[in-house]
Write a protein that holds these residues in place. Structure first.
Motif, short mmCIF file in Angstrom:
data_model
loop_
_atom_site.label_atom_id
_atom_site.label_comp_id
_atom_site.label_asym_id
_atom_site.label_seq_id
_atom_site.Cartn_x
_atom_site.Cartn_y
_atom_site.Cartn_z
N MET A 1 -8.23 3.17 -7.16
CA MET A 1 -8.53 1.81 -7.61
C MET A 1 -8.62 1.74 -9.14
O MET A 1 -8.32 0.70 -9.73
N SER A 2 -9.02 2.84 -9.76
CA SER A 2 -9.11 2.85 -11.23
C SER A 2 -7.74 2.74 -11.88
O SER A 2 -7.63 2.41 -13.06
N ARG A 3 -6.67 3.00 -11.11
CA ARG A 3 -5.31 2.94 -11.63
C ARG A 3 -4.68 1.56 -11.48
O ARG A 3 -3.56 1.34 -11.95
N VAL A 4 -5.38 0.64 -10.81
CA VAL A 4 -4.85 -0.71 -10.57
C VAL A 4 -5.64 -1.69 -11.44
O VAL A 4 -6.87 -1.76 -11.30
N PRO A 5 -4.99 -2.43 -12.32
CA PRO A 5 -5.73 -3.28 -13.27
C PRO A 5 -6.73 -4.23 -12.62
O PRO A 5 -7.86 -4.36 -13.11
N PHE A 6 -6.35 -4.86 -11.52
CA PHE A 6 -7.26 -5.84 -10.93
C PHE A 6 -8.25 -5.21 -9.95
O PHE A 6 -9.05 -5.93 -9.33
N ASP A 7 -8.22 -3.90 -9.79
CA ASP A 7 -9.19 -3.21 -8.93
C ASP A 7 -10.23 -2.41 -9.70
O ASP A 7 -11.21 -1.95 -9.12
N ARG A 8 -10.04 -2.23 -11.01
CA ARG A 8 -10.89 -1.31 -11.77
C ARG A 8 -12.37 -1.70 -11.73
O ARG A 8 -13.24 -0.84 -11.68
N ASP A 9 -12.65 -2.97 -11.81
CA ASP A 9 -14.04 -3.43 -11.87
C ASP A 9 -14.54 -3.97 -10.53
O ASP A 9 -15.61 -4.58 -10.47
N ALA A 10 -13.76 -3.77 -9.47
CA ALA A 10 -14.14 -4.31 -8.17
C ALA A 10 -15.36 -3.58 -7.62
O ALA A 10 -15.56 -2.39 -7.87
N ILE A 11 -16.16 -4.30 -6.86
CA ILE A 11 -17.37 -3.74 -6.24
C ILE A 11 -17.12 -3.64 -4.74
O ILE A 11 -17.09 -4.65 -4.03
N MET A 12 -16.92 -2.42 -4.27
CA MET A 12 -16.63 -2.22 -2.85
C MET A 12 -17.88 -2.38 -1.99
O MET A 12 -19.01 -2.31 -2.47
N LEU A 13 -17.63 -2.58 -0.69
CA LEU A 13 -18.71 -2.68 0.28
C LEU A 13 -18.75 -1.42 1.12
O LEU A 13 -17.72 -0.94 1.61
N PHE A 14 -19.94 -0.86 1.29
CA PHE A 14 -20.09 0.20 2.26
C PHE A 14 -19.83 -0.36 3.66
O PHE A 14 -20.09 -1.55 3.91
N PRO A 15 -19.32 0.44 4.58
CA PRO A 15 -19.01 -0.06 5.92
C PRO A 15 -20.19 -0.73 6.62
O PRO A 15 -20.05 -1.80 7.22
N ALA A 16 -21.36 -0.11 6.54
CA ALA A 16 -22.54 -0.71 7.19
C ALA A 16 -22.92 -2.03 6.54
O ALA A 16 -23.40 -2.95 7.21
N GLU A 17 -22.71 -2.12 5.23
CA GLU A 17 -23.00 -3.36 4.51
C GLU A 17 -22.08 -4.48 4.98
O GLU A 17 -22.53 -5.59 5.24
N ALA A 18 -20.79 -4.17 5.13
CA ALA A 18 -19.84 -5.17 5.61
C ALA A 18 -20.19 -5.61 7.02
O ALA A 18 -20.22 -6.81 7.33
N ALA A 19 -20.48 -4.65 7.90
CA ALA A 19 -20.82 -4.97 9.28
C ALA A 19 -22.08 -5.83 9.34
O ALA A 19 -22.17 -6.78 10.13
N GLY A 20 -23.06 -5.51 8.49
CA GLY A 20 -24.29 -6.29 8.47
C GLY A 20 -24.05 -7.73 8.06
O GLY A 20 -24.63 -8.67 8.65
N GLN A 21 -23.20 -7.95 7.06
CA GLN A 21 -22.93 -9.31 6.63
C GLN A 21 -22.11 -10.07 7.67
O GLN A 21 -22.27 -11.29 7.83
N MET A 22 -21.24 -9.37 8.38
CA MET A 22 -20.49 -10.02 9.45
C MET A 22 -21.43 -10.45 10.58
O MET A 22 -21.29 -11.55 11.13
N LYS A 23 -22.39 -9.61 10.91
CA LYS A 23 -23.37 -9.96 11.93
C LYS A 23 -24.22 -11.14 11.50
O LYS A 23 -24.51 -12.05 12.29
N THR A 24 -24.60 -11.16 10.23
CA THR A 24 -25.39 -12.28 9.71
C THR A 24 -24.61 -13.58 9.81
O THR A 24 -25.18 -14.65 10.09
N ALA A 25 -23.30 -13.52 9.60
CA ALA A 25 -22.47 -14.72 9.70
C ALA A 25 -22.33 -15.21 11.14
O ALA A 25 -21.94 -16.36 11.38
N GLY A 26 -22.61 -14.32 12.13
CA GLY A 26 -22.55 -14.72 13.53
C GLY A 26 -21.65 -13.87 14.40
O GLY A 26 -21.63 -14.05 15.62
#
Length: 232
Positions: free
Chosen positions: A165-190
């Motif tokens: 990701m550091s080699r891609v200009p639009f990905d360098r500053d991106a903030i990734m989600l840990f898998p459990a974090e993503a799953a938790g937010q999906m559950k919160t959405a319903g």
């Protein structure tokens, strides 16, 4: 999704594929390998659940690189791609003049309770953290009851992913989600979480080992992960 990421992707709309491939060069593969492998894996996972979607929302579709793969791979009847980048949507429309494809860059135009499947690949790490809950809720609202959400993201546990990701200009500053974090937010959405898989363990130099990947898919080793969820 806010205007600033959209503006950034407007600038890269015409050079998006080249930028991605520069980042993936280290793996020995192009984006097509990853896209086609994701599609086969998703089709198998949906089939195992008895799911055969006919309508699909590609949330964060960019220039529409997944449109044909989704339409043909899943035998869809309707595909709608959404991206806040108007330039990316313009590229997608230009590249898909025929077939039942639609592309929009205004989220308010997305129908509610309409899609059998929402698909998302590598999008949420570009959405500001404070705006992610709203984005998950928008996906949930667009899926019909009984529909599915296939959420693909780059695996924050994998150090090679950070290098790529550091080699891609639009990905360098991106903030990734840990898998459990993503799953938790999906559950919160319903959504109800059905499964979590990890894919892309071996680079091209070790492709002889790729038949082992299905046996490793529950270990957080791969470069990407899939969270498959359902709107009950």
């Amino acid at each position: 999704m806010p205007d600033s990421p959209a503006a950034e992707f407007d600038a890269y709309a015409g050079d998006y594929d080249a930028a991605i491939n520069r980042g993936l060069k280290f793996t020995g593969e192009t984006k097509e390998y990853f896209a086609e492998t994701r599609m086969r894996w998703l089709k198998d996972r949906l089939g195992a659940q008895g799911a055969h979607p006919r309508t699909c929302l590609d949330f964060g579709c960019g220039t529409g690189t997944s449109a044909s793969l989704l339409m043909e791979g899943l035998h869809l009847e309707q595909y709608i791609g959404f991206d806040p980048s108007s330039e990316s949507v313009a590229e997608a429309i230009k590249d898909h003049p025929h077939g039942n494809y639609s592309f929009v860059h205004e989220a308010d135009l997305l129908p509610r309770n309409h899609f059998d499947l929402a698909f998302c690949n590598g999008v949420f790490h570009h959405i500001p953290v404070a705006a992610r809950a709203e984005a998950f809720q928008r996906v949930y609202a667009s899926v019909k009851p009984g529909g599915w959400f296939a959420f693909w993201e780059n695996n924050k546990w994998n150090p090679i992913v950070h290098l790529l990701m550091s080699r891609v200009p639009f990905d360098r500053d991106a903030i990734m989600l840990f898998p459990a974090e993503a799953a938790g937010q999906m559950k919160t959405a319903g959504f109800r979480i059905v499964l979590r898989d990890y894919l892309f363990v071996f680079p091209a130099s070790l492709k002889a080992l790729r038949p082992l990947e299905p046996t490793l898919c529950k270990l957080p080793l791969g470069g990407q992960y899939l969270v498959l969820a359902r709107k009950d």
